[in-house]
Structures are given as C-alpha cells and as structure tokens.
Motif scaffolding. Structure first.
Motif, mmCIF file in Angstrom:
data_model
loop_
_atom_site.group_PDB
_atom_site.id
_atom_site.type_symbol
_atom_site.label_atom_id
_atom_site.label_comp_id
_atom_site.label_asym_id
_atom_site.label_seq_id
_atom_site.Cartn_x
_atom_site.Cartn_y
_atom_site.Cartn_z
ATOM 1 N N MET A 143 0.836 -1.197 0.000
ATOM 2 C CA MET A 143 0.000 0.000 0.000
ATOM 3 C C MET A 143 0.876 1.255 0.000
ATOM 4 N N GLU A 144 1.977 1.216 0.734
ATOM 5 C CA GLU A 144 2.902 2.350 0.708
ATOM 6 C C GLU A 144 3.513 2.498 -0.685
ATOM 7 N N MET A 145 3.869 1.388 -1.328
ATOM 8 C CA MET A 145 4.366 1.435 -2.714
ATOM 9 C C MET A 145 3.376 2.172 -3.613
ATOM 10 N N ARG A 146 2.106 1.785 -3.519
ATOM 11 C CA ARG A 146 1.085 2.384 -4.384
ATOM 12 C C ARG A 146 0.962 3.879 -4.126
ATOM 13 N N SER A 147 1.128 4.270 -2.871
ATOM 14 C CA SER A 147 1.026 5.679 -2.534
ATOM 15 C C SER A 147 2.182 6.472 -3.130
ATOM 16 N N PHE A 148 3.386 5.935 -3.036
ATOM 17 C CA PHE A 148 4.563 6.612 -3.573
ATOM 18 C C PHE A 148 4.614 6.584 -5.100
ATOM 19 N N PHE A 149 4.365 5.409 -5.684
ATOM 20 C CA PHE A 149 4.689 5.177 -7.088
ATOM 21 C C PHE A 149 3.475 4.977 -8.003
ATOM 22 N N GLY A 150 2.281 4.774 -7.436
ATOM 23 C CA GLY A 150 1.095 4.566 -8.248
ATOM 24 C C GLY A 150 0.880 3.128 -8.674
ATOM 25 N N PHE A 151 1.756 2.217 -8.249
ATOM 26 C CA PHE A 151 1.597 0.788 -8.534
ATOM 27 C C PHE A 151 2.382 0.019 -7.492
ATOM 28 N N ASP A 152 2.140 -1.282 -7.411
ATOM 29 C CA ASP A 152 2.942 -2.113 -6.518
ATOM 30 C C ASP A 152 3.479 -3.306 -7.294
ATOM 31 N N THR A 153 4.293 -4.104 -6.634
ATOM 32 C CA THR A 153 4.858 -5.299 -7.238
ATOM 33 C C THR A 153 5.071 -6.337 -6.146
ATOM 34 N N GLN A 154 4.966 -7.591 -6.521
ATOM 35 C CA GLN A 154 5.233 -8.672 -5.574
ATOM 36 C C GLN A 154 6.729 -8.962 -5.476
ATOM 37 N N LEU A 155 7.519 -8.315 -6.315
ATOM 38 C CA LEU A 155 8.966 -8.488 -6.262
ATOM 39 C C LEU A 155 9.549 -7.728 -5.074
ATOM 40 N N ASN A 156 10.796 -8.023 -4.738
ATOM 41 C CA ASN A 156 11.453 -7.300 -3.649
ATOM 42 C C ASN A 156 12.303 -6.148 -4.171
ATOM 43 N N TYR A 157 12.000 -5.704 -5.383
ATOM 44 C CA TYR A 157 12.581 -4.477 -5.910
ATOM 45 C C TYR A 157 11.534 -3.803 -6.783
ATOM 46 N N LEU A 158 11.776 -2.540 -7.051
ATOM 47 C CA LEU A 158 10.811 -1.752 -7.816
ATOM 48 C C LEU A 158 11.569 -0.752 -8.663
ATOM 49 N N MET A 159 11.097 -0.525 -9.879
ATOM 50 C CA MET A 159 11.698 0.452 -10.786
ATOM 51 C C MET A 159 10.680 1.544 -11.091
ATOM 52 N N SER A 160 11.125 2.793 -11.039
ATOM 53 C CA SER A 160 10.197 3.902 -11.244
ATOM 54 C C SER A 160 10.967 5.162 -11.631
ATOM 55 N N PRO A 161 10.336 6.055 -12.397
ATOM 56 C CA PRO A 161 10.939 7.365 -12.657
ATOM 57 C C PRO A 161 10.763 8.343 -11.495
ATOM 58 N N ILE A 162 10.040 7.920 -10.459
ATOM 59 C CA ILE A 162 9.741 8.806 -9.324
ATOM 60 C C ILE A 162 10.847 8.722 -8.277
ATOM 61 N N ASN A 163 11.291 9.891 -7.823
ATOM 62 C CA ASN A 163 12.358 9.982 -6.827
ATOM 63 C C ASN A 163 11.769 10.044 -5.418
ATOM 64 N N VAL A 164 12.028 9.024 -4.614
ATOM 65 C CA VAL A 164 11.604 8.980 -3.217
ATOM 66 C C VAL A 164 12.833 8.805 -2.345
ATOM 67 N N ASP A 165 12.954 9.608 -1.310
ATOM 68 C CA ASP A 165 14.032 9.432 -0.338
ATOM 69 C C ASP A 165 13.863 8.058 0.304
ATOM 70 N N PRO A 166 14.816 7.146 0.136
ATOM 71 C CA PRO A 166 14.631 5.793 0.680
ATOM 72 C C PRO A 166 14.488 5.757 2.191
ATOM 73 N N SER A 167 15.015 6.762 2.894
ATOM 74 C CA SER A 167 14.917 6.786 4.352
ATOM 75 C C SER A 167 13.507 7.106 4.841
ATOM 76 N N ARG A 168 12.644 7.554 3.931
ATOM 77 C CA ARG A 168 11.252 7.783 4.328
ATOM 78 C C ARG A 168 10.534 6.472 4.639
ATOM 79 N N SER A 169 10.843 5.447 3.862
ATOM 80 C CA SER A 169 10.104 4.187 3.996
ATOM 81 C C SER A 169 10.766 3.254 5.004
ATOM 82 N N PRO A 170 9.970 2.582 5.838
ATOM 83 C CA PRO A 170 10.544 1.562 6.721
ATOM 84 C C PRO A 170 10.860 0.262 5.994
#
Length: 317
Positions: free
Chosen positions: A26-53
C-alpha cells in the motif's frame, strides 16, 4: 520483467516482515502509483529511501547495459563531480529471479569499475557512492543511496503504551497519507502519544496534532521534544477544529481506557470528512458502512498484523 522497467530512473530494493506485506504494497502504491510482488521496484519517481521503513537501497540509474564489459565502457567515459568515490554492488540477496551474487564476485566487479573511474577511491568516507546491480540479465550503474532507519530511534520514546502503533507501521501510514510533502497540510486529531506525528514530523510533513485527553497531549509533546522535533499539540475534540486540511490521519480509539461507541466512531469520521479532503483511518473493526453513510469512498486499503492483533488501514476520499 517489471512493466515499469523501461521507464526506470530509480531502482529501489525492499525488505519487510511477512505480516507487513500488504502495508508495504500500500505504501508502494502511494509513492509510485503501482505495486509489485517483487522485492525491488523500478520507477521514474524519486523517493528518499529513508522515508520508507521497507526500502533498503535506491539507485539513481546513470547507465544500463546488457553485459558487464559494455557497462565498463560506459563508466570509463564518465566524468564525476566528486574528489572521492566508492563502488558498491548490492546484489547481496536474490532480487526477483536474479540470484544473489556471491561476496567475492561482488567485490571483483566493484574493483573492476573502481579502477577505471577517474577519481580517488575512498572506502570509508567517499564524497559519492556509486551503485551497481544486476537485474534480469542487465547491468545498472548509478548513484547509490542507502536507507537510514531513522524510525528505529523513535522506538524508545519517553511515553508509550502497549496498544500504540509501532513505529514502522506509523511511518508507513504517514507516507500513505502524505506521499509528497510539498504544500500539504495534515492533522492527526486523535494523536494519542504522537507515534504517527513523530514519524511525520521527522520526514518534514506539515502536521498538527490534537487529542481530547489533556494528559495524553502532555505525553505527545514530550515525545516530540525528545527527538528535537517541532510540532503543535492542541487539546480538544475534533469537533472544535475549524481549519481545513489536505489530509487527516485517525487511529480510532479502541483500548479499555478510551472505549468508544459506534456512534462516537461515526461522529469522529464525520468530523474528519468535514475538515479534510482525504483521510487515512486505522481501525480494528470493519467500518465500511459508516464510511459509505458519511460519504467517504475507500480508495485503497490493507491490513497489518501484530501476532493475533489485526488492524485495517483505509485510505478514504
């Protein structure tokens, strides 16, 4: 291959507890507009990684190549704006179908690139860290950022109680409510000891806190000050809020000391509808009927578990 891979500017890796799977997505969808079942994600959107737990690493992609030798040629021509650097390969775990690269092999490719970069290597305190990752038979190279688990420091508050949200969940909820902080005003009108507020303030979110219990307000203020944060905690019911906000975060009261009736829940949510354009609600009961009656639509939802204790996280608009 991830459907977003061709547009990728950033690569993020994720780690989470199995009970937080849905919350992470759900946090993925909020940041990036989609989610994935993988343990990595690719996106053109820049998110500070320290924001997410849940985010572990971020790579700002500069070059990508089908083979490592091809990537080396690209990196060889690179001009860097830093006097010292380090190269780090973060294939330390399986990433989707790409298997973990053994430690010795990771060190080898790091040295290979380090020898051709025009700069001074510094493994201890470099001006810039370059990242390298292999994914789906491609190599990616760019600027690497390691997530800093700021939320861990917030676990040890001066004031707490057993039924409060844990800091990881609280941080994710703040991100779901306010994925982009610029120009957004938020309020937590049932803030309790300020668990969500502390996480939000630490991420630069413009949030105000409020609670009907004066003793709880004192505890929330102490918690905020303890972490050298600045925030306002006002005492009073949500019905007395006369300003309008972009988003409201409500962890509905439920424990024995703040017992709440169905009618009181209805009134809190009705007031939230009045003061905010959208609302993130945390509840241990199913309240879909109340939300529909009040006029909220559930835009997204998930559950998070702590042992046998289940919470619903609802994004309402």
């Amino acid at each position: 291959m991830n459907s977003k891979e061709t547009d990728a500017t950033y690569i993020y890796t994720y780690i989470h507890h199995k009970n937080e799977h849905d919350l992470c997505r759900m946090e993925m969808r909020s940041f990036f507009g989609f989610d994935t079942q993988l343990n990595y994600l690719m996106s053109p959107i820049n998110v500070d990684p320290s924001r997410s737990p849940f985010i572990e690493d971020r790579l700002e992609v500069l070059y990508k190549a089908e083979t490592f030798p091809e990537l080396k040629e690209m990196v060889k021509a690179m001009k860097i704006n830093a006097s010292t650097f380090k190269v780090y390969c973060f294939n330390r775990m399986d990433l989707g179908e790409t298997k973990k690269i053994p430690h010795a092999d990771r060190r080898h490719v790091e040295r290979e690139l380090g020898l051709i970069i025009d700069g001074e290597p510094d493994l201890d305190n470099p001006d810039v860290v370059f990242g390298l990752v292999a994914l789906n038979n491609r190599w990616y190279f760019g600027v690497y950022t390691k997530s800093i688990s700021i939320w861990r420091e917030h676990v040890h508050k001066p004031n707490s109680y057993s039924t409060a949200l844990n800091t990881r969940v609280a941080r994710a909820i703040a991100n779901i409510a306010v994925p982009n902080v610029d120009g957004i005003r938020a309020i937590d009108p049932c803030c309790g000891i300020g668990t969500v507020v502390v996480e939000a303030l630490s991420m630069g979110i413009d949030i105000e806190a409020r609670d009907i219990n004066p003793l709880v307000c004192v505890g929330a203020r102490e918690n905020i000050a303890y972490f050298d944060l600045e925030g306002t905690v006002t005492q009073g019911p949500i019905s007395e809020v006369d300003e309008h906000y972009d988003v409201c975060i409500i962890d509905l009261p439920y424990n024995l000391f703040t017992h709440i009736t169905r009618e009181e829940q209805f009134d809190i949510i009705k007031q939230a509808r009045r003061i905010a354009d959208k609302c993130v609600i945390v509840t241990i009961e199913t309240i879909d009927d109340l939300l529909e009656e009040i006029g909220f639509k559930i835009a997204d939802r998930c559950i998070t578990k702590k042992h046998l204790f289940v919470r619903q996280i609802l994004l309402c608009e």
